[in-house]
Design an enzyme around this catalytic site. Structure first.
Site, PDB file in Angstrom:
ATOM      1  N   ASP A  22      -7.624   5.024  -7.149  1.00 41.83           N
ATOM      2  CA  ASP A  22      -6.333   4.511  -6.685  1.00 41.83           C
ATOM      3  C   ASP A  22      -5.838   3.378  -7.581  1.00 41.83           C
ATOM      4  O   ASP A  22      -6.598   2.481  -7.946  1.00 41.83           O
ATOM      5  CB  ASP A  22      -6.502   4.001  -5.245  1.00 41.83           C
ATOM      6  CG  ASP A  22      -5.200   3.603  -4.591  1.00 41.83           C
ATOM      7  OD1 ASP A  22      -4.173   4.241  -4.859  1.00 41.83           O
ATOM      8  OD2 ASP A  22      -5.221   2.643  -3.787  1.00 41.83           O
TER       9      ASP A  22
ATOM     10  N   HIS B 105       2.542   4.977  -0.146  1.00 42.05           N
ATOM     11  CA  HIS B 105       1.669   3.818  -0.262  1.00 42.05           C
ATOM     12  C   HIS B 105       2.151   2.747   0.714  1.00 42.05           C
ATOM     13  O   HIS B 105       3.276   2.787   1.194  1.00 42.05           O
ATOM     14  CB  HIS B 105       1.690   3.280  -1.688  1.00 42.05           C
ATOM     15  CG  HIS B 105       0.917   4.109  -2.652  1.00 42.05           C
ATOM     16  ND1 HIS B 105       0.004   3.578  -3.526  1.00 42.05           N
ATOM     17  CD2 HIS B 105       0.913   5.450  -2.892  1.00 42.05           C
ATOM     18  CE1 HIS B 105      -0.523   4.539  -4.261  1.00 42.05           C
ATOM     19  NE2 HIS B 105       0.023   5.687  -3.892  1.00 42.05           N
ATOM     20  N   GLY B 106       1.293   1.778   0.990  1.00 40.72           N
ATOM     21  CA  GLY B 106       1.685   0.702   1.895  1.00 40.72           C
ATOM     22  C   GLY B 106       1.837   1.142   3.332  1.00 40.72           C
ATOM     23  O   GLY B 106       2.564   0.515   4.108  1.00 40.72           O
TER      24      GLY B 106
ATOM     25  N   THR C 254      -5.182  -1.772   4.231  1.00 36.31           N
ATOM     26  CA  THR C 254      -5.187  -3.065   4.912  1.00 36.31           C
ATOM     27  C   THR C 254      -5.353  -2.922   6.425  1.00 36.31           C
ATOM     28  O   THR C 254      -6.080  -3.700   7.059  1.00 36.31           O
ATOM     29  CB  THR C 254      -3.885  -3.820   4.606  1.00 36.31           C
ATOM     30  OG1 THR C 254      -3.783  -4.004   3.185  1.00 36.31           O
ATOM     31  CG2 THR C 254      -3.844  -5.173   5.299  1.00 36.31           C
TER      32      THR C 254
END
Length: 279
Positions: free
Chosen positions: A83, A205-206, A230
Site C-alpha cells: 500500500d 482510500h481513507g 485507522t
C-alpha cells in the site's frame, strides 16, 4: 483456502457488484486479528502493508513473510498488497517477494513523471502476473502529502489509466486518510462518473472516516476496493488501554496485545460482511 492473487479477489467482487475489503497490517498482532476476522466472516480479505509500515519494521520482507505464512494457513482466501509505495524500488521488491498486488503512489510527482513511473512499475509487475493499483487526484490527509478537498477528474483519470496500464485506480471523492471520526461526505455522482469513464475498478482510500451507510452507497455507485486502517487501529488501541487500566500491574505484553488482537476480530468480520452484501 490459501494465499491468492489480488486480481482474483477484485474480479470476484466486480462480478458480484460488491465491495472488497482491504485492511492494513501494522504488526504481527494486527495481522492475526485481521485473518481471524476474515475467518469469522467466512469472506476473502486483502491484507495491506504500507511503505510507512515497512519502514517502521526496518524492511518489507520480515512482515511480508509473516503475512504470507498466515495467508497460507487461513481458511479463507487472503491476498497480500503493498500500500502507498512512493518508492519504485520498494514496489519492485514487493513484486519479487510474491505480493499479489502493489500500489505505486506517484501522486507527489508532476503528472508526466507520475505517468512514466507508474508505467514502469506496471510493466514490471505485469510480467510477474502482479496486479497494480495507482492513485490520481490526491486523496486527502496523510501527513500533508495529499490535499484535502481534491477531486479526481474523470477525463484525466481515463487518460492516466490508458497511459499507465494500471489495473485499479484510487480516486479522490471526499475521503481523507487518518480520520478518527466517520463524517466524511463522499461525492457519489463523481464516483458514478468515474465508474462510467474507466474500465478498471475504483478504490476508496481513507474509508476510516466514512460511515457505514456512505460506504455502502459508494459501493453502489461504483467503488470496489475499500481500504480501512485507522478505524481498526482504534479498536486495537482502545482494547489495549482498557486492559492496562484494569490491570495496572501487568508486565507481560502478550496479555494486552492479545486484548487488542481479539478486539479486531468482530469489527473486521462486520465490515467484511457489510461490504460484501452492498449493492
Amino acid at each position: 483456502m490459501t494465499l491468492v492473487k489480488t486480481r482474483d479477489l477484485m474480479n470476484r467482487a466486480l462480478e458480484r457488484g460488491v465491495g472488497q475489503a482491504a485492511f492494513n497490517i501494522v504488526h504481527l498482532e494486527t495481522l492475526e486479528g485481521l485473518v481471524g476476522g476474515a475467518e469469522a466472516a467466512g469472506l476473502p480479505v486483502i491484507l495491506q502493508i504500507s511503505e510507512n509500515c515497512a519502514n517502521f519494521h526496518g524492511g518489507l520482507e520480515p512482515l511480508a513473510s509473516a503475512a504470507m505464512a498466515a495467508a497460507r494457513q487461513a481458511s479463507v482466501p487472503v491476498s497480500i498488497h503493498l500500500d502507498h509505495a512512493e518508492s519504485e524500488e520498494l514496489a519492485l521488491e514487493a513484486i519479487g517477494l510474491g505480493f499479489g498486488s502493489v500500489m505505486y503512489d506517484g501522486a507527489h510527482l508532476p503528472y508526466d513523471l507520475n505517468v512514466a513511473a507508474t508505467r514502469r512499475v506496471t510493466e514490471h509487475a505485469h510480467k510477474a502476473g502482479v496486479y497494480v493499483e495507482a492513485e490520481l487526484g490526491k486523496v486527502g490527509g496523510k501527513d500533508g502529502a495529499h490535499a484535502p478537498g481534491a477531486r479526481t477528474d474523470p477525463c484525466e483519470a481515463a487518460a492516466f489509466v490508458a497511459a499507465t496500464g494500471v489495473d485499479a485506480l484510487a480516486v479522490a471523492v471526499g475521503s481523507s486518510h487518518a480520520m478518527t471520526e466517520r463524517k466524511a461526505v463522499l461525492d457519489l455522482p463523481l464516483i458514478a462518473r468515474l465508474k462510467s469513464a474507466l474500465d478498471v475498478p475504483l478504490v476508496l482510500h481513507g474509508s476510516s472516516g466514512v460511515a457505514d451507510d456512505a460506504i455502502v452507497a459508494a459501493i453502489g455507485s461504483g467503488m470496489t476496493k475499500i481500504n480501512v486502517s485507522t478505524h481498526l487501529n482504534g479498536f486495537f488501541t482502545r482494547a489495549v488501554r482498557d486492559y492496562l487500566a484494569a490491570n495496572p500491574a501487568v508486565v507481560d505484553s502478550r496479555k494486552y496485545v492479545k486484548a487488542g488482537r481479539e478486539a479486531l476480530v468482530p469489527e473486521v468480520s462486520r465490515l467484511l460482511a457489510l461490504f460484501a452484501r452492498a449493492t
